[in-house]
Scaffold this active site. Structure first.
Site, short mmCIF file in Angstrom:
data_model
loop_
_atom_site.label_atom_id
_atom_site.label_comp_id
_atom_site.label_asym_id
_atom_site.label_seq_id
_atom_site.Cartn_x
_atom_site.Cartn_y
_atom_site.Cartn_z
N ARG A 82 0.84 -1.21 0.00
CA ARG A 82 0.00 0.00 0.00
C ARG A 82 0.87 1.25 0.00
NH1 ARG A 82 -4.56 0.58 4.51
NH2 ARG A 82 -2.79 1.15 5.80
N LYS A 184 -2.54 6.88 1.06
CA LYS A 184 -2.45 7.20 2.49
C LYS A 184 -1.50 8.39 2.61
CE LYS A 184 -2.12 4.83 6.95
NZ LYS A 184 -3.36 5.30 7.55
N GLU A 218 -16.16 5.92 4.05
CA GLU A 218 -15.32 5.59 5.21
C GLU A 218 -15.31 6.78 6.15
OE1 GLU A 218 -11.08 5.26 4.35
OE2 GLU A 218 -11.20 6.87 2.90
C1 LIG Z 1 -8.76 7.05 6.05
C2 LIG Z 1 -8.52 5.69 6.58
N1 LIG Z 1 -9.31 4.68 6.17
C3 LIG Z 1 -9.12 3.42 6.60
C4 LIG Z 1 -8.12 3.12 7.49
C5 LIG Z 1 -7.93 1.70 7.94
O1 LIG Z 1 -6.78 1.16 7.36
P1 LIG Z 1 -5.98 -0.02 8.06
O2 LIG Z 1 -6.97 -1.05 8.42
O3 LIG Z 1 -5.02 -0.48 7.02
O4 LIG Z 1 -5.30 0.56 9.24
C6 LIG Z 1 -7.29 4.13 7.97
C7 LIG Z 1 -6.24 3.83 8.94
O5 LIG Z 1 -5.11 3.79 8.64
C8 LIG Z 1 -7.47 5.44 7.50
O6 LIG Z 1 -6.69 6.44 7.91
#
Ligand SMILES: Cc1ncc(COP(=O)(O)O)c(C=O)c1O
Length: 336
Positions: A82, A184, A218
């Site tokens: 990722r 991210k 989300e």
């Molecule tokens: C915007 C966002 N969505 C979803 C997630 C969940 O991602 P993960 O399960 O990989 O931590 C995160 C956390 O990192 C996030 O910042």
């Protein structure tokens, strides 16, 4: 640790750091080897690309201590992939997956003594920034970069608390953009912040669920699930939101536990209908799976069950933690 506080339930997530980090620099077309250093302020030119044009991405994952003292990182390969995807979307240079893995492992090994017992863990924050000193590069990638991994011992933020979260529904605007939500990157958090601050002020909400035009996507820092005794439902992957590693883990785990998995687009109206009988939860590395107690839409409160974390949410969360902490069989080979 740089803060004398132990990672107790009281320490806010991410506020306690281990003493050492690992750093690599990109210059003249190549990466330097990773070097362990003290956690200390970075030297950046005031014209650094990241400070003006937000060339930055990061990851968040956890290393757990097993009962026999071994340390395992949860789904390291997924997080590395990722991060490479985020870097590519930002046109940032990034070390190879092998180099990333070896640096991440080295910094974990160096700070091993700080890893608390599960459900506590060492939270790992690999970070990549564009450092070229060039304010004329608004439309060009940074030719220089810095990669570092900061680590932070984290405790159990849930013990004793069964109360569900308060989530404000934003049904107009989106968190990021249709094509960039899967990166991210700091800018996405910056663009969500004003909505989060307004929801906190006006509704005492813990987080905002972004549902532009009614499409449930989300929250500001987690993916979203609807759950009942037999099914779990979540939005299918597209470029508008972050592809959570916990989201994928919950889907696989729930399937193996007999739940039907429904990955489909759904609306705020369907969400409100679902919570008449079912549960809602947020998934992410930091908090794993957190139950929602109530939603707030246009100032109106919509309770989820009795406001407590639901039984299926609890069951899935415990099953995930059992794998992460080595107490249950690692049937998906997630611990490396
Ligand atoms: C915007 C966002 N969505 C979803 C997630 C969940 O991602 P993960 O399960 O990989 O931590 C995160 C956390 O990192 C996030 O910042």
């Amino acid at each position: 640790m740089s803060n004398s506080a132990t990672p107790s339930k009281k320490a806010a997530f991410g506020s306690v750091f281990s003493d050492k980090m690992i750093v690599a620099e990109y210059k003249d077309g190549q990466w330097s080897p990773g070097k362990i250093t003290d956690v200390a302020p970075l030297q950046l030119h005031p014209a650094a690309h990241v400070l003006h044009y937000a060339s930055t991405c990061f990851e968040g994952m956890k290393a757990f201590k097993m009962a026999n003292g071994e340390v395992k990182i949860f789904r390291l390969d997924r997080h590395i992939a990722r991060m490479a995807q985020s870097a590519s979307l930002l046109h940032l240079p990034i070390p190879s997956p092998q180099e990333l893995e070896s640096m991440i492992r080295e910094v974990v090994e160096t700070n091993k003594a700080d890893i608390p017992e599960p459900p506590g863990a060492l939270y790992l924050r690999p970070t990549l920034i564009g450092t070229e000193a060039n304010i004329g590069a608004a439309g060009a990638p940074s030719g220089e970069a810095l990669f570092y991994v900061l680590v932070s011992p984290v405790g159990d933020y849930f013990s004793g608390s069964t109360k569900g979260l308060t989530i404000a529904i934003e049904d107009q605007e989106m968190r990021s953009t249709p094509g960039f939500g899967k990166a991210k990157t700091g800018g996405n958090y910056a663009s969500a912040l004003r909505h989060v601050m307004r929801a906190k002020k006006e509704n005492q909400a813990d987080q905002v669920l972004f549902c532009p035009g009614g499409d449930v996507q989300e929250t500001g820092a987690a993916n979203f699930f609807l759950i009942d005794d037999n099914r779990i439902m979540t939005k299918p992957l597209d470029a508008s939101f972050l592809h959570g590693v916990t989201r994928d883990s919950i889907i696989n785990l729930a399937r193996s536990m007999g739940y039907e998995i429904i990955e489909k687009d759904f609306t705020v109206d369907e969400l409100l209908e679902w919570i008449q009988h079912g549960e809602a939860a947020l998934s992410g590395t930091a908090a794993m799976l957190s139950g929602v107690g109530q939603f707030i839409l246009h100032g109106e409160t919509h309770p989820v069950g009795n406001g407590e974390v639901g039984p299926n949410t609890q069951k899935l969360r415990e099953a995930l933690l059992a794998i992460q902490s080595g107490k249950a069989e690692d049937q998906f080979a997630w611990l490396k």
